[in-house]
Motif scaffolding. Sequence first.
Motif, PDB file in Angstrom:
ATOM      1  N   UNK A  80       0.954  -1.244   0.248  1.00  0.00           N
ATOM      2  CA  UNK A  80      -0.166   0.471   0.373  1.00  0.00           C
ATOM      3  C   UNK A  80       0.676   1.288   0.284  1.00  0.00           C
ATOM      4  N   UNK A  81       1.945   0.741   0.686  1.00  0.00           N
ATOM      5  CA  UNK A  81       2.845   1.988   0.892  1.00  0.00           C
ATOM      6  C   UNK A  81       3.696   2.742  -0.835  1.00  0.00           C
ATOM      7  N   UNK A  82       3.597   1.405  -1.413  1.00  0.00           N
ATOM      8  CA  UNK A  82       4.814   1.619  -2.124  1.00  0.00           C
ATOM      9  C   UNK A  82       3.575   2.272  -3.296  1.00  0.00           C
ATOM     10  N   UNK A  87       2.245   7.257  -7.095  1.00  0.00           N
ATOM     11  CA  UNK A  87       1.228   8.142  -7.437  1.00  0.00           C
ATOM     12  C   UNK A  87       2.498   9.388  -7.282  1.00  0.00           C
ATOM     13  N   UNK A  88       2.784  10.087  -5.954  1.00  0.00           N
ATOM     14  CA  UNK A  88       3.355  11.201  -5.765  1.00  0.00           C
ATOM     15  C   UNK A  88       5.104  11.216  -7.051  1.00  0.00           C
ATOM     16  N   UNK A 131       1.837   7.423   3.554  1.00  0.00           N
ATOM     17  CA  UNK A 131       2.272   8.087   2.597  1.00  0.00           C
ATOM     18  C   UNK A 131       3.102   8.563   2.227  1.00  0.00           C
ATOM     19  N   UNK A 132       3.204   9.401   1.375  1.00  0.00           N
ATOM     20  CA  UNK A 132       4.722   9.775   0.743  1.00  0.00           C
ATOM     21  C   UNK A 132       5.080  10.885   0.135  1.00  0.00           C
ATOM     22  N   UNK A 133       6.504  10.568   0.248  1.00  0.00           N
ATOM     23  CA  UNK A 133       6.525  12.550   0.105  1.00  0.00           C
ATOM     24  C   UNK A 133       8.427  12.395  -1.389  1.00  0.00           C
ATOM     25  N   UNK A 134       7.782  12.752  -2.326  1.00  0.00           N
ATOM     26  CA  UNK A 134       9.058  13.473  -4.102  1.00  0.00           C
ATOM     27  C   UNK A 134       9.203  14.478  -4.096  1.00  0.00           C
ATOM     28  N   UNK A 135      10.430  14.692  -3.690  1.00  0.00           N
ATOM     29  CA  UNK A 135      11.428  15.862  -4.672  1.00  0.00           C
ATOM     30  C   UNK A 135      11.960  15.899  -5.839  1.00  0.00           C
TER      31      UNK A 135
END
Length: 311
Positions: A80-82, A87-88, A131-135
Amino acid sequence: MPDVQSTTPDVRINLTRVGVKNVKKLVEVSRPDKRPVIFISTFDVFVDLPGSLKGANLSRNFEVIDEVLQQAIDGDVKEIEDLCSIVARKLLDRHEYADRTEVLMQSQFMVKRETPVSHTSCHEVVTVHARAVARRTFREPIVRKSIGAEVTGMTACPCAQNIMKERAMYVLQDLGVEDETVEKFLEKVPMATHNQRGRGFLCIEIDDDQHLKLEKIIRILKESMSASIYELLKRGDESYVVLSAHNNPRFVEDCVRECAKKVLAEFSYLPGDSLITIKQTNEESIHQHDAYAERKATMAELFVELNGEHQ
């Protein structure tokens, strides 16, 4: 038609998060040789927005979510975290002006359980947090993701139990019971105390290439309280649960510390910068308030503290 979002705003200020909240979706994650796991989920999806643009193209957020959910149904997404991290990443591709994207997912997950004595089948609803954060970088994006859960359990107060134990000792001694017999009795029959329904929360933030099992997080939370609780209990089950809780009394602080200890033992392979968040709320039965404890630390910080404890 003119693209109003791409025009210059009257007030040119960068915005930290722009997006959509409370997007309801049914998430299906496939598993090898098992039925798919179904999550009733709510998404919050955000991108940052430069001051040169009036608005973000929010329809792209919905398109990305639906696209990745289809990947999950097809078996391309295993955890689920993947799903959140994919998405991010895709949001960065669709929002070329964004440097940061964030995806939050809260889900209701139905867990099948069996009672400890009669082995009666029952279900429990667990709240799952991802949760996921992409930078954006000059190379590949940097992605951090987290997976966590909130479960309910039972705690028994150690303080009140000691008070009741002391009273029982005086009563038994007044009745002429020998001290040796009193000690043996109190070893086998735990004293009464007041109980709380506990709500434990554990969330672990890791790099995108790391993987965690949600089932292990749920198990750690349950084992960190005095006893597990069940929707349906036969008489033998009820006796077992009450006895287990009173044989294992814990303060709200004990639950958090025990959870941290179990995380270190279970996930010792994680890097030191993995971030651990533990929260415990106990709904008091003899007070009108709730008891609360929390710890947020990296794996490295917890390791140093716990090892120092035994030196």
